[in-house]
Design an enzyme around this catalytic site. Sequence first.
Site, PDB file in Angstrom:
ATOM      1  N   ARG A 108       0.837  -1.195   0.000  1.00 32.69           N
ATOM      2  CA  ARG A 108       0.000   0.000   0.000  1.00 32.69           C
ATOM      3  C   ARG A 108       0.873   1.246   0.000  1.00 32.69           C
ATOM      4  O   ARG A 108       1.859   1.327   0.740  1.00 32.69           O
ATOM      5  CB  ARG A 108      -0.895   0.029   1.246  1.00 32.69           C
ATOM      6  CG  ARG A 108      -2.013  -0.994   1.216  1.00 32.69           C
ATOM      7  CD  ARG A 108      -3.160  -0.521   0.344  1.00 32.69           C
ATOM      8  NE  ARG A 108      -4.187  -1.535   0.204  1.00 32.69           N
ATOM      9  CZ  ARG A 108      -5.273  -1.396  -0.535  1.00 32.69           C
ATOM     10  NH1 ARG A 108      -5.463  -0.291  -1.218  1.00 32.69           N
ATOM     11  NH2 ARG A 108      -6.156  -2.359  -0.616  1.00 32.69           N
TER      12      ARG A 108
ATOM     13  N   GLU B  15      -1.289   8.451  -6.595  1.00 27.87           N
ATOM     14  CA  GLU B  15      -1.141   7.804  -7.896  1.00 27.87           C
ATOM     15  C   GLU B  15      -2.045   8.483  -8.915  1.00 27.87           C
ATOM     16  O   GLU B  15      -3.175   8.856  -8.579  1.00 27.87           O
ATOM     17  CB  GLU B  15      -1.479   6.310  -7.781  1.00 27.87           C
ATOM     18  CG  GLU B  15      -0.524   5.561  -6.863  1.00 27.87           C
ATOM     19  CD  GLU B  15      -0.814   4.062  -6.785  1.00 27.87           C
ATOM     20  OE1 GLU B  15      -1.749   3.593  -7.470  1.00 27.87           O
ATOM     21  OE2 GLU B  15      -0.098   3.360  -6.046  1.00 27.87           O
TER      22      GLU B  15
ATOM     23  N   HIS C  97       1.980   0.374 -10.228  1.00 25.72           N
ATOM     24  CA  HIS C  97       0.949  -0.405  -9.526  1.00 25.72           C
ATOM     25  C   HIS C  97       0.546  -1.636 -10.345  1.00 25.72           C
ATOM     26  O   HIS C  97      -0.619  -1.823 -10.706  1.00 25.72           O
ATOM     27  CB  HIS C  97      -0.274   0.460  -9.230  1.00 25.72           C
ATOM     28  CG  HIS C  97      -1.046  -0.028  -8.030  1.00 25.72           C
ATOM     29  ND1 HIS C  97      -1.689   0.814  -7.160  1.00 25.72           N
ATOM     30  CD2 HIS C  97      -1.272  -1.282  -7.552  1.00 25.72           C
ATOM     31  CE1 HIS C  97      -2.284   0.111  -6.209  1.00 25.72           C
ATOM     32  NE2 HIS C  97      -2.042  -1.165  -6.429  1.00 25.72           N
TER      33      HIS C  97
END
Length: 527
Positions: A229, A258, A277
């Site tokens: 995370r 992000e 990601h």
Amino acid sequence: MKVLVTDPIDDAGLDVLRDAGCAVETGYELEGEALLEAISDADGLIVRSGTEVTAEVLEAADELVIVGRAGIGVDNIDIDAATDEGVIVANAPEGNVRAAAEHTVAMTFAIARSIPQAHARLKDGEWAKSDYLGAELDSKTLGVVGLGRVGQEVAKKLDSLGMDVVAFDPYISEDRAARIGAELVDLEACLERADFLTIHTPLTPETEGMIAENELDLLEDGYLVNVGRGGIVDEDALAAKVEDGTVAGAALDVFAEEPLADDSPLLEHDEIVVTPHLGASTEAAQENVATSTADQVVAALEGEPVANALNAPSIDESAFPRVEPYIEIADTAGKVAAQLLEGRIEEIEVAYEGDIADEDTEFVTASALKGVFEPLEWQVNAVNAPQIAEDRGVDVTESKTRQAEDFQSLVSVTVRNGDDEVAVEGTLFAGDDPRIVRVDGYRVDAIPHGKMVVTRNTDEPGVIGLIGSVMGEYDVNIAGMFNARETHGGEALTVYNVDSQVPDAAKQELNEDDRIIRVDYITLNGH
């Protein structure tokens, strides 16, 4: 039955829905009024992270039974509003475990052998063989922060490659850790001993920024990997520690914000490898997530149990009015007990005495587990708390007796760490007034609400006055208190309801007095 899918999922998931007789409607760019109109007659909704399922959206969905999140995170879903509307929210936590673990291993190899850097230079026409002297993983120490599903999978994979594994996770048993080849240590030791550190803890208020400048100093000459995370690692501090050579390098797949900004300091260093990601981005993971989510939507629409429901109680409707008040009592007792016990929780016992022992208490016990684990787990609830206990190797027992000495019904939650235990008992006064009535055998009458302070001290004149004076000195208002003692002149326990958080300095000042044995600050998050 209509199922609206507003974010792309693998076709295998759509096939599951259609095979079950659902009318599937896709709308991957729906928002605003168009989304409200499309969902007005939908029985099910499937989303990923792109669709914001707000209270307004849920209020517009008159027929909605379930929201399925094709993935783990549910930050984009208003779960409280869904619960108010009677809508189940379910996610797919298992679907991408293997993919995330494998990406973690790949990132570990990438920084150990400078693979991306060497690749880039060779593509630019440089044969830089002598510039890269890699590190072998065999016989190195892997530090794992968070032994959840992904953390355990990573530990097993890298243990099999010859790494020594140490792990920090305050809520998993030593036996469970040992079975996957990990030695449990505290966070400081995990950082100091790790050659490679990998992060797999959920992002909560407690874990946000937990790996910052001081922690990175302990990871001297080590490497950091985060495919878990964003927000857990202080990115500015990490970039600075890589620049000054304290940390040898890092590999990150997740970030606090992000997409990652073009001017991020993480992009300035060759020793920091970044990916956008990609932890769950495999064909198998996408198919698993899609089919798992679709299976749960179908189950909900057919009135069957939903495996990964985040907000759906499982209890007989006719019994619920009798059991409901004890759900809050069990939850509160679990929270208080967990915060009073030092060390790793290995056992949880939930006991019922009196009339409540005749009821189906499965959901009450699950609520007690929720209370115990809530300070640690992101999105823990009474549905997934039993699975969390199993995953963490915590033994859970339930006992019942019709005999009740002092109360018509009593719920007791006891937590143990092997050597010590804490028991907290609660009941109802006047049918609907919840109270904590015993803490470790001391008879009290505490209102389980908001913020509490529990003190243990010698039973002698002036101690309560001292505590009140120190609280006043730090502007902490005492709203209520109850004092109990074992024997005259022995040990006493006092529970205070307070209106604000107790500063560490206040606790330190109290602990410096020889008459004070221990001071604990308990938060019940307003409940």
